[in-house]
Design a protein around this motif. Structure first.
Motif, short mmCIF file in Angstrom:
data_model
loop_
_atom_site.label_atom_id
_atom_site.label_comp_id
_atom_site.label_asym_id
_atom_site.label_seq_id
_atom_site.Cartn_x
_atom_site.Cartn_y
_atom_site.Cartn_z
N LYS A 166 -12.55 -6.26 -5.72
CA LYS A 166 -12.27 -4.97 -5.08
C LYS A 166 -10.90 -4.45 -5.51
CE LYS A 166 -15.10 -5.81 -1.00
NZ LYS A 166 -15.10 -6.05 0.46
N ILE A 167 -9.93 -5.34 -5.57
CA ILE A 167 -8.58 -4.96 -6.01
C ILE A 167 -8.64 -4.48 -7.47
CG2 ILE A 167 -6.30 -5.89 -6.61
CD1 ILE A 167 -6.46 -5.59 -3.67
N HIS B 155 -11.13 -3.29 -9.18
CA HIS B 155 -11.83 -2.00 -9.26
C HIS B 155 -10.89 -0.85 -8.89
CE1 HIS B 155 -15.15 0.79 -9.22
NE2 HIS B 155 -14.77 1.19 -8.01
N GLN B 156 -10.12 -1.03 -7.82
CA GLN B 156 -9.15 0.00 -7.42
C GLN B 156 -8.11 0.25 -8.51
OE1 GLN B 156 -7.26 0.15 -3.44
NE2 GLN B 156 -8.36 -1.77 -3.14
N VAL B 157 -7.58 -0.84 -9.04
CA VAL B 157 -6.52 -0.71 -10.05
C VAL B 157 -7.07 -0.02 -11.31
CG1 VAL B 157 -4.91 -1.94 -11.54
CG2 VAL B 157 -5.18 -2.62 -9.15
N SER C 114 0.82 -1.21 0.00
CA SER C 114 0.00 0.00 0.00
C SER C 114 0.85 1.26 0.00
CB SER C 114 -0.93 0.01 1.22
OG SER C 114 -1.83 -1.05 1.15
N ASN D 288 -0.31 2.91 -3.47
CA ASN D 288 -1.64 3.49 -3.17
C ASN D 288 -2.77 2.48 -3.31
OD1 ASN D 288 -0.70 6.09 -2.56
ND2 ASN D 288 -0.54 6.54 -4.73
N LEU D 289 -2.44 1.21 -3.36
CA LEU D 289 -3.44 0.15 -3.43
C LEU D 289 -3.83 -0.24 -2.00
CD1 LEU D 289 -4.86 -1.75 -5.45
CD2 LEU D 289 -2.98 -3.34 -5.09
N ILE D 290 -5.10 -0.20 -1.70
CA ILE D 290 -5.57 -0.56 -0.36
C ILE D 290 -5.98 -2.03 -0.39
CG2 ILE D 290 -7.29 -0.12 1.42
CD1 ILE D 290 -7.49 2.75 0.20
N TRP E 259 0.77 2.49 -13.22
CA TRP E 259 -0.13 1.34 -13.38
C TRP E 259 -0.45 1.13 -14.85
CZ3 TRP E 259 -1.36 -2.37 -10.10
CH2 TRP E 259 -1.25 -2.14 -8.73
N SER F 258 -9.26 2.21 -11.43
CA SER F 258 -9.30 3.64 -11.09
C SER F 258 -7.90 4.24 -11.04
CB SER F 258 -10.00 3.85 -9.75
OG SER F 258 -11.33 3.42 -9.81
N LEU F 259 -6.96 3.50 -10.47
CA LEU F 259 -5.58 4.01 -10.36
C LEU F 259 -4.92 4.18 -11.73
CD1 LEU F 259 -4.34 1.96 -7.27
CD2 LEU F 259 -4.52 4.45 -7.41
#
Length: 121
Positions: free
Chosen positions: A69-70, A72-74, A28, A32-34, A84, A76-77
């Motif tokens: 969930k991962i 979806h975050q990626v 993280s 910036n990956l939660i 990325w 967006s990132l």
């Protein structure tokens, strides 16, 4: 085994467990990956690559819900962070901002895993 030996063993075990969690936090901190709270640790190790150099290797596997969930975050990132990138079956993250501590992440869709590599040069 006497009381002092048990205390010593406890301290060593606690230290090793704490180091493992701190290594996972690096994912993280560097990307910036939660991460979700639930995942399976397939690999979590530090390897010496020279006198003062080391490499941290972490491999995590997620269930379907947490993997989505991962992803979806990626997705967006990728829109805001040029480190990325994506291909058909993988996501990539490469961070060479700090030349003495580069890191990279690969996310594999086929087996829902994340591979993190952090080098200290």
């Amino acid at each position: 085994m006497n009381k002092n030996n048990l205390i010593y063993i406890f301290i060593i075990c606690f230290t090793l467990i704490s180091c493992g969690k701190n290594r996972i936090k690096l994912i993280s901190e560097n990307s910036n990956l939660i991460l979700p709270k639930d995942f399976k640790i397939l690999q979590n190790e530090t390897q010496s690559t020279g006198i003062a150099d080391f490499e941290i290797n972490i491999m995590l596997q997620f269930d379907e819900n947490n993997f989505q969930k991962i992803i979806h975050q990626v997705d967006s990132l990728i829109l805001v962070d040029p480190n990325w990138k994506s291909s058909n079956n993988e996501y990539y993250y490469e961070n060479f901002t700090n030349q003495s501590e580069p890191s990279n992440i690969k996310i594999y869709k086929h087996n829902k895993t994340l591979k993190f590599v952090f080098n200290h040069i």
